[in-house]
Enzyme design. Structure first.
Site, PDB file in Angstrom:
ATOM      1  N   LYS A   1      21.656  18.590  24.294  1.00  0.00           N
ATOM      2  CA  LYS A   1      21.785  17.153  24.060  1.00  0.00           C
ATOM      3  C   LYS A   1      20.406  16.489  24.052  1.00  0.00           C
ATOM      4  CE  LYS A   1      26.215  17.307  26.403  1.00  0.00           C
ATOM      5  NZ  LYS A   1      26.876  17.212  27.722  1.00  0.00           N
TER       6      LYS A   1
ATOM      7  N   ARG B   1      30.269  19.469  37.910  1.00  0.00           N
ATOM      8  CA  ARG B   1      29.047  19.008  38.590  1.00  0.00           C
ATOM      9  C   ARG B   1      28.632  17.670  38.002  1.00  0.00           C
ATOM     10  NH1 ARG B   1      25.984  19.476  34.095  1.00  0.00           N
ATOM     11  NH2 ARG B   1      26.475  21.244  32.759  1.00  0.00           N
TER      12      ARG B   1
ATOM     13  N   ILE C   1      37.050  22.424  13.691  1.00  0.00           N
ATOM     14  CA  ILE C   1      36.849  20.970  13.656  1.00  0.00           C
ATOM     15  C   ILE C   1      35.596  20.696  12.841  1.00  0.00           C
ATOM     16  CG2 ILE C   1      36.696  18.869  15.044  1.00  0.00           C
ATOM     17  CD1 ILE C   1      39.133  20.531  15.757  1.00  0.00           C
TER      18      ILE C   1
ATOM     19  N   GLU D   1      41.047  29.725  15.779  1.00  0.00           N
ATOM     20  CA  GLU D   1      41.185  28.344  16.240  1.00  0.00           C
ATOM     21  C   GLU D   1      41.052  27.429  15.033  1.00  0.00           C
ATOM     22  OE1 GLU D   1      39.013  28.087  20.613  1.00  0.00           O
ATOM     23  OE2 GLU D   1      38.086  27.118  18.880  1.00  0.00           O
TER      24      GLU D   1
END
Lengths: 159, 445, 445, 159
Positions: free
Chosen positions: C237, C292, C203, C200
């Site tokens: 997070k 969700r 990034i 891939e």
């Protein structure tokens, strides 16, 4: 009206029931109708706060340790000393003018009427009296220092 | 911008001001009485200074001690909050004379608006409707009757020296006027040693609606819409909301414009609340101006997204408001319940004591302004307000639903609070319909 | 509208759902493990039922017990919250088979988006940019090199069976490609018994930006703008905000449109979060969809004034959203800090224990979502989140100032929390400038 | 009116139930109708949380009093009895079918393997075994009753 009489009857009955049965509270609601009865709670033992405020995090400037209940002379904890506290907020001076001798020094004997310093508040000089009798053993506030209400200015050994 | 402010107040409003200053990067000095020595909010100030014992006269109301505290801590200005010295002209004057900034209006504007007769004159000048009535003392019953017929019944006769309902009579027609006039005079003479009476139109079941205004030194005067504070008990507000649920858009605009005109006319700077009575025909009448921030200012903050305390400080710093009227949008509905340490089942008697269990509500649309926490002791020396619970929703029905769930979550034990009383009011079908006036609570509860 | 909902979760999200239901007039059934028996939020539900011991497998993750609880309490539907069973396809299927509503997407959409290969295909179909890479397993290093030159360096080689960084190599040019390809294959073979690798585009220092979407059964798909969740530590997070501070208006719109197209393409109903990586050129690449509600949904609620949980319930009740895209305004800046019971000074080790001192912040612009209170015990069986502190202000600088003062007020003792870590991040000059990416925390703290 | 008289009757009955069962509080709500009864709290043994959760306001349905730590058979407090608790969530039945005799009655002797009832969960019938030895002295859950995890089904006097 009939309904209200019925209510009184009902409440009397309910109170009887409560008393007989040692209830402290009854609430009844029918739609918007609502009846609430509550009897006095038995006396509760006093609660103590315990360590609640003992561990407050140090944000901002720490608050000075709790003083005794008033600015009046008080026994300093566990030392047998008396305290002369500031009765107002202002700037403390030990002498009447920069050139003068201090009102009192360590070792000086004071009585309740002895002037021990002045506090300037709003340009006014306020004479501070000892309010106690004894010998000055400690100067707790410096000349020119800002003092808050109840702040200790001197410690005095009683006669 | 001011760089160091002394907060001459206590409790939730002191905390509110400290928070605003903190966010603006302004240092704060808190003052406290010995009773508040352990208050957690004092730790959030940069400095805290004890100014006296619990008794207000010797601490929060003691001007020399507060000024002296400001001088020894080298602050630029004092924020008085509400209550205590906030509307004390003498205090504002001393601040000015001592070169200490005052976060509030200038002395002249405060004096002008603090005098009810002057304020009424000013309102007339600004073409703001006032309650119609006699210009001064009534000479005799004939003059009273003439005036009563001009303005229309019902009217109320009041003692000039009066207060507390004495020397006061509501009159509905000519027939009862003379007797009422004489009775009021006699009563006033007996009660106050002065039989002078005047008359006013009696507003039946009025709503209390007030407009939040803010003005800067450059003459910009902005309004922040209205609050409806009709839910009162013995003139103490219990629940406030914005918008006023019965005002149509055009009437709201007229009300706000009137308030703005009055404040402009007074050359006023800083926050003001212009209070009106709203009658059943939705006509409004100016009553008075509060020359300070109000307890219920968060209601306005929620619907406008503006921080009124920060704006007060900005204006007191000499800066312009930096907002135009069109930047101030009113969105949704906000409502505030005052949570007081009072026992609703015992005639709202104050209920001081230590809170051993405390859980405040949270989640979406809920704001709580409080200095209280588990372990906090409500002191009998001070007013009984322990928290302001404010909600914001899209509609009034949603605001009521959010307020109800928040009140039901709010746990303050073992002291009694006004939480159950607020819940009862919120459940009343007339409240839900918005059909309230200043007598609503006393009539229904 | 649904009339009775079982909340198959615990802690702050259970409370959040109970609050929403309460405001909507919907009855709630809370389920709890023995460890949560004394949780105060259980009292806010209409019914609370014990489903097992502290161990999640025997309680909050135990499908038969939760379904059985739903059956004996006669609920219409189950709200799964986030975590636990929220993205468990088997659970959603069983709910469907048992005739119990599920506040979430249908089984088919959940299955489609839960499969990363299928989701990638769907994105391509919806013309949503994905991270460029091989369609499947690379046959040999020659194919790898050809592809790497097509998409441009740097690229990352990953094991198909992989995870945890093994069988993974970042390659910056042709010279190192062959060696990296072989090393990755060998490592993958050794670690997973399968040497298949794919590649891939890599990034560099991406931001994590996600779009909140909500869809109803009538095919209305609305977006609620984006959240920037780049402040992460080990993929957890820590701080989220909206808007993304570096996106220009046109790019924000393109991002939101892409998310909306994808959700439409999936015939999805209910709340979804479409996650993207944003590279340094502000190009975005789809990663995955969370089917969700998210932990950080309050950030979006603050800037849009919409209640996402209520919308979830409304949609699950079969009602249309009743909103148009233009009704959803993004105003100001919101930010959330997750307050976890973790010790930042000890590698963020969980720090369970009883909270003996607790004071949450309040005042303007502050929302606290928490199930904790003084006396609450953080149980080591469950995740360490004890509160979500969310602020809303007009500007990002003001939001940071409010968050800082709120964090400084927030008192949780004696357990360690992430409050000081959040304060450090908020004070970092790169954070203040908005120059953050998903590696920011690990590089700087 | 009849409804209100019925209230008094109902409350008398409820009090009987409360006394017999040593309840301190009953809340009943039917739609908008609501009845709440509360008796004076008996002195509580100290819990680790202290008074924190002792005085929660009565919102929603009260949570059952804390059970022992697990659903496994446990000594009921101060009575020397063992408890047979539900290991799952579901609907409790005392007999294998409506026409059958109950698995056990008061006075029956059980051993750990004795089936004492079944709990239906997700259409599956789960046989519940006593897990203890002794004599059934109390049926704590009714036939057809919904039971939660850890709920007491029977009390057993140990051999």
């Amino acid at each position: 009206m009939a309904e209200k009489d019925a209510d009184v009857q009902k409440i009397k009955e309910l109170i009887k029931i409560m008393k007989e049965n040692d209830l402290v509270k009854i609430d009844i609601r029918h739609g918007e109708d609502y009846v609430s009865l509550q009897r006095a709670q038995p006396p509760q033992p006093p609660t103590t706060l315990g360590p609640l405020f003992a561990s407050l995090p140090g944000m901002g400037t720490p608050i000075p340790a709790p003083a005794a209940s008033g600015p009046a002379p008080a026994h300093a904890k566990g030392e047998g000393l008396l305290e002369v506290r500031s009765p107002i907020v202002g700037t403390f001076y030990v002498a009447p003018s920069p050139d003068s001798e201090p009102y009192v020094e360590i070792g000086a004997h004071v009585d309740p009427q002895t002037v021990v310093g002045i506090i300037e508040a709003m340009k006014v000089m306020n004479e501070i009296r000892a309010e106690v009798s004894g010998t000055i053993v400690e100067k707790a506030a410096a000349n020119g220092q800002a003092v808050e209400y109840g702040q200790v200015l001197f410690r005095v050994k009683p006669d | 911008m001011l760089s160091r402010i002394l907060v001459a107040n206590r409790g939730e409003i002191a905390l509110r001001i400290i928070r605003a200053c903190h966010e603006l990067g302004i240092e704060t000095v808190a003052v406290y009485s010995e009773a508040d020595r352990n208050a957690p909010y004092l730790r959030l100030a940069d400095e805290a200074i004890c100014i006296g014992p619990a008794d207000c006269d010797q601490s929060y109301l003691n001007i020399p001690r507060i000024i002296s505290a400001a001088e020894i801590t080298n602050v630029d200005a004092i924020h008085p909050g509400y209550g205590f010295l906030a509307e004390n002209i003498n205090f504002a004057e001393i601040c000015r004379d001592c070169g200490i900034g005052f976060v509030g209006p200038g002395v002249e504007a405060m004096r002008l608006l603090g005098d009810k007769v002057e304020a009424r004159k000013l309102a007339r000048k600004a073409k703001v409707p006032i309650v119609p009535g006699s210009e001064g003392v009534l000479a005799n019953d004939a003059e009273a009757m003439k005036l009563a017929n001009q303005i229309g019944y019902p009217i109320i006769i009041k003692a000039v020296a009066g207060g507390g309902g004495r020397g006061m009579r509501v009159v509905h027609n000519d027939i009862s006027l003379r007797a009422a006039f004489n009775a009021a005079k006699t009563e006033a003479q007996a009660a106050f040693g002065d039989g002078s009476v005047y008359l006013e139109k009696f507003i039946v079941e009025p709503r209390h609606v007030e407009v939040q205004v803010m003005a800067d030194a450059e003459g910009n005067v902005l309004h922040f819409y209205e609050r409806d504070c009709s839910i009162q008990r013995r003139h103490q507000k219990m629940i406030e909301e914005s918008p006023c649920p019965v005002l149509e858009e055009r009437d709201r605009q007229r009300l706000a414009d009137a308030a703005t005109r009055l404040i402009k006319e007074a050359n006023y700077v800083n926050a003001a609340t212009v209070e009106f009575l709203l009658d059943k025909d939705r006509k409004f009448y100016f009553i008075e101006v509060n020359t300070r921030i109000q307890v219920e200012h968060p209601v306005t903050e929620m619907v406008t997204g503006q921080d009124l305390i920060k704006l007060q400080i900005q204006v007191a710093s000499g800066q312009p408001l930096g907002l135009r009227q069109k930047d101030i949008l009113h969105q949704g509905v906000a409502m505030e319940c005052r949570i007081n340490a009072e026992d609703p089942k015992n005639n709202f008697a104050p209920c001081p004591g230590t809170i051993t269990e405390y859980r405040a509500p949270g989640g979406p649309g809920v704001r709580v302004d409080t200095h209280a926490c588990q372990g906090w002791t409500v002191d009998p020396h001070y007013d009984s307000l322990i928290a302001k619970l404010v909600v914001h929703q899209k509609t009034r029905a949603a605001a009521i639903a959010t307020m109800r769930r928040a009140l039901e979550e709010f746990t303050v034990q073992p002291i009694k609070t006004t939480i159950p009383a607020c819940l009862e009011i919120l459940s009343h079908n007339l409240f839900v319909k918005g059909k309230i006036d200043t007598g609503f609570v006393e009539r229904n509860f």
